[in-house]
Design an enzyme around this catalytic site. Structure first.
Site, PDB file in Angstrom:
ATOM      1  N   PHE A 148       0.816  -1.224   0.000  1.00  0.00           N
ATOM      2  CA  PHE A 148       0.000   0.000   0.000  1.00  0.00           C
ATOM      3  C   PHE A 148       0.850   1.275   0.000  1.00  0.00           C
ATOM      4  O   PHE A 148       1.926   1.313   0.581  1.00  0.00           O
ATOM      5  CB  PHE A 148      -0.836   0.040   1.291  1.00  0.00           C
ATOM      6  CG  PHE A 148      -2.238  -0.490   1.153  1.00  0.00           C
ATOM      7  CD1 PHE A 148      -2.872  -0.609  -0.065  1.00  0.00           C
ATOM      8  CD2 PHE A 148      -2.943  -0.853   2.291  1.00  0.00           C
ATOM      9  CE1 PHE A 148      -4.165  -1.088  -0.167  1.00  0.00           C
ATOM     10  CE2 PHE A 148      -4.244  -1.335   2.216  1.00  0.00           C
ATOM     11  CZ  PHE A 148      -4.848  -1.450   0.977  1.00  0.00           C
ATOM     12  N   GLU A 149       0.287   2.330  -0.577  1.00  0.00           N
ATOM     13  CA  GLU A 149       0.861   3.685  -0.503  1.00  0.00           C
ATOM     14  C   GLU A 149       2.317   3.749  -0.965  1.00  0.00           C
ATOM     15  O   GLU A 149       3.130   4.479  -0.417  1.00  0.00           O
ATOM     16  CB  GLU A 149       0.766   4.237   0.930  1.00  0.00           C
ATOM     17  CG  GLU A 149      -0.547   4.018   1.640  1.00  0.00           C
ATOM     18  CD  GLU A 149      -1.726   4.736   0.972  1.00  0.00           C
ATOM     19  OE1 GLU A 149      -1.551   5.333  -0.104  1.00  0.00           O
ATOM     20  OE2 GLU A 149      -2.831   4.696   1.517  1.00  0.00           O
ATOM     21  N   GLY A 150       2.638   3.001  -2.000  1.00  0.00           N
ATOM     22  CA  GLY A 150       4.019   2.918  -2.472  1.00  0.00           C
ATOM     23  C   GLY A 150       4.718   1.782  -1.755  1.00  0.00           C
ATOM     24  O   GLY A 150       4.754   1.748  -0.522  1.00  0.00           O
TER      25      GLY A 150
END
Length: 590
Positions: free
Chosen positions: A400-402
């Site tokens: 997630f999120e990079g």
């Protein structure tokens, strides 16, 4: 409240313990918010948790509206626009307490964070007035749409297009977004597309717009109670008023919102880690083998101690970072035409720290969940026991999120860019260190509480500067291609931030409460600082060995040996003491 500090400066200078925000002295209002969130989760969400896991849209939406009524969806939304306008410490408490709700927590998190914040920080006054009150109340649910089938970490490689109509009244969007949380029931989608195939831009797309359709639910490893679908856009006419900020500014919105998303993810990992510790400690006390509780076995105690120590470090850095966010975002006038520019600058200031929180938080939870399963033995592999679910659900956080790999490249990369812009005196510090190393005095004696640990944090920063300076000198502009070196430098920075956050917090607690009341915190800080320092020394040695050879390498390793000189502590004994406290309280201890 912490004074404003320059993002990334923690590796260059030593701070006073009073300079950071901690979770140890919350206001009455903050405690009320945390309690309200916990009561909502315990009373409303957990009793229907199994039904949520079956992907019951109707139930999830019902609970989202209830959480909106309590103000939990509007914590980041200004009061004038229907929210509570809370400080970041308060919103962090909400994220942490919600984490016990598993999949439902993700539904809330995607809505209040990456779904709503683009409008809070980058919307026009008209957009804010139109959407934020309903998003804060739960009448509308939001989703964030960046990932595509062919572009994940490479967000700017997106193929979704937007073309301005001939009459200039709307943009026509075409493309597909993948793995969109909340897509199954969201009303509002924050969509990224390239205007005329080149200007990366952001749009507020409504579900009811013609040409919007949703793909089937993905069958996932974990977080099964959250909706994850594709968003399909076929000649969707989006009014020009729904362009967020300006055409071509989409990358600034995307990356800054992801920055905040990374921080909120870390707060969620903190809450889940505490939950796993509590579950595991209770199980260890109840489970008997060989005629006695497994909690009496030192190796089980060691696991619980290490779970607690890492979680203490995570808690320290999460709330320290929340304090930085409060200081940075407090002056933004959300009604100003310059709000977007101000927001982008304020959020970007601590991009490096957000990535550090994300990597350390997700990997701490993975460690804690894994050890929790091990403590449960065979029962940890059975779905009836919650630790099994915590383990499965935790895996997505490193993606997630990079991904953590991308974030590891961003951490030193961001530091270098800030130095090249003159925002951080990194080069000057490295140059000054060269002469300092020649006069290095070894064999210091430490007598006061945490004095040696304070020294080790300072030495860790010097080791990082020496190692980073050697890598820059060797590779120069090619450094960005040396991903192993960058990853090692990132890990050193992550450990330094965690070490210092724990140390400063504990020293602050000693100053206010005395040594007797902070004995556990002192033990945990000593364990974490010494073990993290050992990891930093190993990373430095490996990096220097990749950078240099021969006499130059031998000289550098000799300097490293001087910088890394320390007296080992009895971590076995300290961990036994920590474990005893965890087992006695049957929960995370500070």
């Amino acid at each position: 409240m912490a004074d404003k500090v320059i993002g990334g400066s923690f590796v260059l200078e030593d701070l006073d313990c009073q300079a950071i925000v901690t979770p140890d002295e919350l206001t009455a209002e903050q405690r009320l918010i945390a309690g309200t969130t916990a009561d909502f989760v315990e009373g409303e969400v957990l009793p229907v948790d199994e039904e949520i896991e079956k992907l019951n849209y109707e139930l999830t939406l019902k609970l989202l509206k209830k959480s909106g009524e309590l103000g939990l969806l509007g914590a980041d939304v200004p009061e004038a626009l229907g929210g509570l306008g809370l400080d970041k410490v308060s919103t962090t408490l909400i994220s942490e307490r919600l984490s016990k709700a598993s999949s439902f927590a993700l539904s809330v998190g995607a809505h209040v964070g990456i779904g709503t914040l683009p409008i809070v920080y980058f919307g026009t006054p008209e957009q804010k007035k139109k959407y934020l009150p309903d998003l804060a109340s739960g009448r509308l649910i939001a989703a964030y749409c960046l990932t595509e089938p062919s572009s994940g970490s490479d967000a700017l490689g997106a193929k979704t297009t937007a073309r301005l109509s001939e009459d200039g009244r709307y943009y026509v969007l075409n493309g597909m977004k993948q793995f969109i949380t909340n897509a199954g029931f969201a009303d509002i989608f924050i969509v990224y597309a390239k205007v005329d195939g080149k200007d990366f831009s952001t749009f507020i797309v409504e579900r009811k717009m013609e040409g919007v359709s949703i793909g089937p639910e993905e069958k996932k490893m974990g977080i099964k109670g959250s909706s994850t679908c594709a968003l399909i856009l076929e000649d969707v006419k989006v009014p020009v008023e729904n362009l967020l900020w300006e055409a071509g500014k989409g990358h600034l919105i995307a990356f800054n919102i992801l920055n905040i998303g990374r921080f909120k993810l870390a707060a969620g990992c903190l809450g889940a880690s505490k939950d796993a510790i509590e579950i595991s400690a209770k199980y260890a006390n109840a489970r008997k083998q060989f005629g006695k509780p497994i909690s009496s076995f030192p190796l089980i105690g060691k696991k619980l101690a290490e779970m607690n120590v890492r979680t203490y470090a995570l808690e320290s850095m999460v709330y320290r970072t929340a304090g930085l966010m409060d200081a940075g975002l407090s002056d933004i006038d959300h009604g100003s035409p310059e709000a977007g520019v101000q927001s982008a600058k304020a959020i970007a200031e601590y991009a490096l720290e957000y990535s550090i929180n994300k990597v350390f938080g997700s990997e701490t939870l993975q460690f804690v969940a894994d050890e929790g399963v091990q403590i449960h033995g065979g029962y940890g592999f059975i779905q009836e026991y919650k630790i099994e679910r915590i383990y499965r659900d935790s895996r997505i956080n490193r993606i997630f999120e990079g991904t953590n790999e991308i974030n590891r490249l961003l951490i030193p990369g961001t530091l270098m860019r800030r130095a090249m812009k003159g925002e951080l005196p990194l080069i000057q510090k490295v140059q000054a260190l060269q002469s300092e190393l020649l006069q290095l005095v070894s064999g210091q004696q430490f007598e006061g509480i945490l004095e040696e640990e304070t020294h080790l944090v300072s030495m860790a920063k010097k080791i990082f500067l020496m190692t980073g300076g050697a890598a820059v000198q060797k590779y120069q502009t090619r450094l960005e291609q040396e991903q192993e070196a960058l990853s090692h430098l990132a890990d050193m920075m992550i450990q330094i931030y965690a070490m210092e956050s724990s140390l400063l917090r504990t020293r602050q607690r000693i100053a206010k409460q005395g040594e007797d009341k902070t004995a556990c915190a002192i033990d945990m800080t000593r364990v974490f600082v010494h073990e993290a320092f050992e990891r930093i020394e190993s990373l430095a040695k490996e990096t220097l060995s990749a950078v240099e050879t021969g006499d130059v390498l031998r000289t550098q390793l000799s300097v490293l040996k001087k910088l890394a000189r320390r007296t080992p502590v009895n971590t076995v004994g300290l961990k036994r003491q920590i474990a005893a406290r965890v087992l006695e309280s049957e929960k995370f201890v500070r």
